[in-house]
Structure formats: structure tokens, C-alpha cells
Design an enzyme around this catalytic site. Sequence first.
Site: not given
Ligand code: EPZ
Length: 418
Positions: A22-23, A116, A121, A305, A397
Site C-alpha cells: 500500500k505504502n 489522525c 501528522r 507499523d 485500509r
Molecule cells: C508513512 O507515513 C506511512 N504512510 C505510515 O504508514 C508510516 O507509519 C510512516 O510513514 C512511518 O514509517 C504511507 O506511506 C502512506 P512520516 P508518513 O512523514 O509519511 C512527523 C500505515 O499504517 N512529521 O515519516 O506520514 C510525523 O508526525 C501508515 O500504513 C513531521 O513532524 O510518516 C511523525 O511523527 C501509518 N512533519 C514522523 O514525522 C512532517 O512534515 C514520521 O512521519 C512530516 C512528518
Amino acid sequence: MDKLIIKGCANLSGEISIKGSKNSALPIMVSALLSEDTLKLRNIPKLADIENMSKLLRNYGSIIKSKSDSIEINCKKIINKDADYDIVRKMRASILILGPLLSRFGKAKISLPGGCAIGTRPIDIHLDGLKKLGANFKVENGYVVGQVNNQLIGSHIKLSFPSVGATENIMMAAVKAKGKTIIENAAKEPEIIDLANCLNKMGANIKITKKGTINIIGVKKLHKANHNIMSDRIVAGTFIIAAVMLNKKFEVKDVDTKHIEALISALKNMGANIKLKKNSIKIMPTNELNGIKIQTSPHPGFPTDLQAQMMALMSLANGKSQIKENIFENRFMHVPELNRLGAKIRVKKDVAFISGSRNFKGAQVMASDLRASVSLVLAALCAEGESEINRVYHLDRGYEKIENTLGKLGPSIKREKN
Ligand code: EPZ
């Protein structure tokens, strides 16, 4: 809303072949916006999020044909328009269209994704990186409005945190920017590599160093391409943990074991009996499992995850375990529900303390987010008696019709309308 009825002390036998990630599929589908030619993708999973992404892209005028596990996306005639709150709030990955729209149209208006269940996020790292490429943003009425004066210009960007989504957004914005872009402290998740490989097949010029620094030379145009989506390492890890919890001989096939090394080493430290081949993992019964301490971190660390699923397993192991969640600020929503099923877990700030040697007992529980809900399924499969898991839309999802997938492997699991 649907619910799942699961009979405990489940049997699990045979093998499962893991489908597309998915990701990885979500950002790669969005990358079709960067080209006027057709992008043909194979190994696309049948999931609610994929359906929603197709709806979002069609909303912009993309022509999408899907057949079995393949999808063809053509974005020759797309019109720029606002990505409204209703679509974006259901699927955070919608924010990934920001980079491609800025690259194609020089402007974009997208509802802020909002938080969420697992955290606020924010998207500050996305916006900071896109600003370095020459975009300007303002936030009005819950929308982020981006504008590029003439063309995106390559830049040297150092992410404050290796955000997966921000890395993907910036990479897609940079592939047709003028000149060279360097992204330091980029996310190293396998899904990033998959996206880069697909973009290069479309004519982009992306090289990723051993350290994970992403070097991009902007090109004028992208062209048609075919790409097979990598398999879903998180779904694979979920089934591996299920087999260890049920203590059954089972095989998980079509997954790159290099993508889940952190999980494999944690399970081996617990005493799990696992045999690795290049693209499959064999789980054998073991006499006993012992508690361990882990913490989640960006790849190649232990994936957040798989944290909820691991917590369910740790409840069955001997002795105490600990999980420190370093990625999301609120990713322990499954704890009260696992405790309702008989676990004994307490949380102190970002650490969960898990008592082992527990026996799960069937109960009614509530899913809260995608991975939390699957940890409840795993516990219910091991419980004495029957469990009912509500709000199963969270599960849909990320897991294809889990009642059929699991049902074919032994467990008694059925879906009912609430
Ligand atoms: C991706 O989310 C995945 N989703 C998530 O999977 C996964 O948990 C996550 O990466 C971490 O591996 C998809 O790929 C669609 P991040 P993403 O940006 O990109 C903070 C699932 O279950 N952050 O790496 O949103 C954020 O709040 C989902 O399949 C900022 O502060 O994750 C978090 O604490 C859940 N500012 C951390 O970084 C930003 O601009 C990691 O977020 C962006 C992120």
C-alpha cells in the site's frame, strides 16, 4: 459499520503469498501526475486506500483503467483543482499530490490533512523542502495554497527528520525541476527506493547513495513506463507475527527478507524458530518465547507499523517486554483494547511495559487505526472463546478482505454488518 467475529485458538497452516505494498503503490500512483504518458502498474493491492487514491486522481481528470491487480493511469488531460477536505481527511497520502501539482501547474490548493488517531501528522517538513525548490505557501481556511513563480529550481535540502511522505513529495517535485537537487537525511524506507526506481523508468534521473542521500538531476519530460509494485513488508511482518503467536508451521512468501531485518532479528532474540530464504520466511513451532525490549525508528530500524502487532506477541512471551515508540506521539491506542482481551500492558509516556505469559480471552473490542486493528485480530486468533472487533473499516485500509485471506488458512473469522 462492519465488525469481525473471530473464534479463538485458531489453526493456521500452509502459506501465504504477499501482495503489493500500500505504502509503495500510493506515492507511485501519484507520480503519474508528472507525465503525460501512461503509467502501467502491476501488483496493486485491492485496498480502500488504493480505491480512494484512484478517486482522487480521477477527480483531476486522470484516466484510470484497472483490471485484476494491474492499473493504468494516464494524466495527459488533467485540470488543476482543489483537493477537498473530505478526500484528504480520509487518506493522508493525498498530501503527496502537492509536489507533482506544483511541478506540473506551478500551483496547488490542498486541504490540510489534519491529524489522525496516531498523531497530529504535521506537514512542515514537506513544505520546508518544497520551499527550498522555489514554492511559496500560505494557509487559508484549512487549505495549504502553493505557488511557484516560474519553475521549480533544484536545491540542496537537508530534512530535519527522515519523513517518508516529505521525502516522496520533494523527490517527485524535483524530478523535473531545473538543475540538481540533493536530499540529505532522506527516509530510507524500501518504498522510497521503489518510487525512485519507478520514476527512473519514467525517465527521471535519481541516484541514491549508500548513506541514503538522494541526488536528482532535473529532466524536461517523463514518459510511459511499466512497474511492478514491491511486496508489502508490513503485511508480511503481520502474518509472520501471527504464525509465531499461534506457534504454527507456516510460510510467508514473495517478500524481500532484507526489508524486514529488524523484525526478524527481534523475533529471533525472542526465541522464534525462523528459517529465511531470499523471498520467503518459514516459521516453525518453538518451545518458548522470551520477552525483549525494542524501540521503533526510521528504516532500517524497527518499523512503527509493526509495533502494535509485536505488542500482542510480547503478551504471550515469558517475562516482561518493553516497546518505546519514537515515531508517532499517540500510537498506543491498541493498549486498552489488548488489555480488554487479557493483556497486561501499561504505558508511561512513549514506553509500553508488557507483562508476558498472558492468555487472551475473547471480548468485544474497538479498532482505532490500521495497525492497531490488526493487532486485535492477532490477539483474538489466540484467545479462548470468541471476539468481536468493531470499526473494521480501519483494517480494510491496509489488509485485503482479511476474513477471506485468513479464512483460507484455517481461522474461523467472519464479517457482519453492525
Ligand atoms: C508513512 O507515513 C506511512 N504512510 C505510515 O504508514 C508510516 O507509519 C510512516 O510513514 C512511518 O514509517 C504511507 O506511506 C502512506 P512520516 P508518513 O512523514 O509519511 C512527523 C500505515 O499504517 N512529521 O515519516 O506520514 C510525523 O508526525 C501508515 O500504513 C513531521 O513532524 O510518516 C511523525 O511523527 C501509518 N512533519 C514522523 O514525522 C512532517 O512534515 C514520521 O512521519 C512530516 C512528518
